[in-house]
Scaffold this motif. Structure first.
Motif, short mmCIF file in Angstrom:
data_model
loop_
_atom_site.label_atom_id
_atom_site.label_comp_id
_atom_site.label_asym_id
_atom_site.label_seq_id
_atom_site.Cartn_x
_atom_site.Cartn_y
_atom_site.Cartn_z
N PRO A 165 0.92 7.83 -2.88
CA PRO A 165 0.57 6.58 -2.70
C PRO A 165 0.89 5.41 -1.71
O PRO A 165 0.48 4.51 -1.24
N THR A 166 2.31 5.07 -1.79
CA THR A 166 2.88 4.52 -0.97
C THR A 166 2.31 4.53 0.77
O THR A 166 1.94 3.49 1.46
N GLU A 172 -0.57 5.72 1.35
CA GLU A 172 -2.45 5.39 1.59
C GLU A 172 -2.50 3.62 1.58
O GLU A 172 -3.23 3.02 2.41
N LYS A 173 -0.68 3.15 0.79
CA LYS A 173 -1.06 1.35 1.25
C LYS A 173 -0.94 0.87 2.10
O LYS A 173 -1.12 -0.27 2.90
N ASN A 174 0.40 1.39 2.81
CA ASN A 174 1.16 0.95 4.13
C ASN A 174 -0.03 1.68 5.51
O ASN A 174 0.51 1.61 6.54
#
Length: 319
Positions: free
Chosen positions: A102-103, A105-107
């Motif tokens: 998820p990290t 995908e976010k950054n």
């Protein structure tokens, strides 16, 4: 004039050559298609031949020992053809190691480390004991994704909290943690990078969060090789820190659930305890794709005088 390497052009050429091969699957397979495919392939037996596994181990060893400065042009950094891009992970049945977190995908960036005989490290990030290795971009097999390399931190740059692929500023140190070419004055040599690294530490800042990364993305063009080379030189100048703490190479985040399109060359483990994790990855990858990727044992050096070794062990492979 030297021809400038451009990943976008390479992507286009490979895409054209793949049209026929990819037409039967309709391009990117949705997650549902992958799940349906599992039922077809999981009952079949796919094994790694001893010859192919030994070949992979020999190829990895050769690239580990290949200490060239670039891949033939200023726009072709050494990581495109030499060394190993490795990513460690925590074995789990709840998610697949090759899927971005998820990290990420976010950054927009996924962390790897660059491993080579002239840029050694004693452990993986987070002390992981298993993971996978990507083919170098210039050796990417037909039909596999070309994953762009974005930036390089000579040691861990606390990149998960950074923006723009994990390459830009850290929220705890705005501006001074921007990428090296955005610094004022610009940081374009190993000596300048080390100077900032030590000045940040002397000022009581987190030298990892305040650190700048070397932009080696496709957009860097003819500056890319020099930046990567200076980054490695900078890491050596702070030895043994760059040996004790893994470096951080950010790759552009790819879509979820595309194992058959990822350029995974090998699964690996660095400690005997990591074998079970590597076997989990190998078995799961075969279940989803029908292809077996070999497991390679890569014990990492524990002193700077030692080197990593590469062993294909038939008994390690799953059925």
């Amino acid at each position: 004039m030297e021809e400038v390497f451009n990943m976008k052009k390479l992507l286009t050429l490979l895409a054209l050559s793949c049209i026929t091969a990819c037409s039967s699957t309709g391009g990117r397979a949705p997650e549902q298609a992958i799940v349906a495919k599992t039922a077809t392939v999981e009952s079949a037996v796919h094994s790694v031949s001893a010859e192919s596994g030994y070949d992979v181990a020999a190829r990895l060893k050769a690239r580990y020992g290949d200490t060239r400065d670039d891949c033939g042009a200023a726009s072709k950094p050494a990581f495109l053809c030499s060394g190993l891009l490795v990513r460690g992970g925590e074995p789990s049945t709840q998610y697949d190691i090759w899927n971005p977190s998820p990290t990420s995908e976010k950054n927009g960036g996924v962390s790897f480390s660059f491993l080579r005989s002239d840029y050694k490290m004693k452990r993986l990030a987070y002390t992981y004991e298993s993971g996978f290795i990507f083919y170098p971009v210039l050796s990417t097999p037909q039909g596999k994704e070309l994953i762009e390399i974005l930036c390089f931190f000579p040691v861990d740059g606390s990149s998960n909290a950074r923006i723009n692929g994990g390459c830009d500023e850290h929220p705890n140190y705005p501006v001074i943690s921007k990428s090296c070419e955005q610094q004022n004055p610009v940081i374009d040599t190993a000596a300048k990078w080390v100077g900032k690294y030590r000045a940040d530490a002397a000022a009581g800042r987190s030298k990892y969060e305040a650190m700048c990364s070397f932009n080696v993305s496709d957009s860097a063009n003819s500056a890319a090789s020099g930046r990567f080379l200076e980054g490695m030189r900078g890491g050596r100048l702070i030895s043994p820190e760059a040996f004790d703490k893994p470096n951080d190479v950010k790759l552009k985040t790819w879509p979820q659930n595309i194992p058959d399109r990822l350029p995974i060359e090998a699964f690996f483990y660095t400690q005997p305890a990591g074998l079970a994790g590597a076997q989990l990855y190998q078995r799961r990858f075969r279940q989803l794709t029908g292809t077996t990727i070999p497991i390679i044992y890569i014990p990492l050096p524990q002193t700077l005088d030692q080197s990593a070794s590469f062993s294909y062990i038939p008994a390690d492979q799953t059925q």
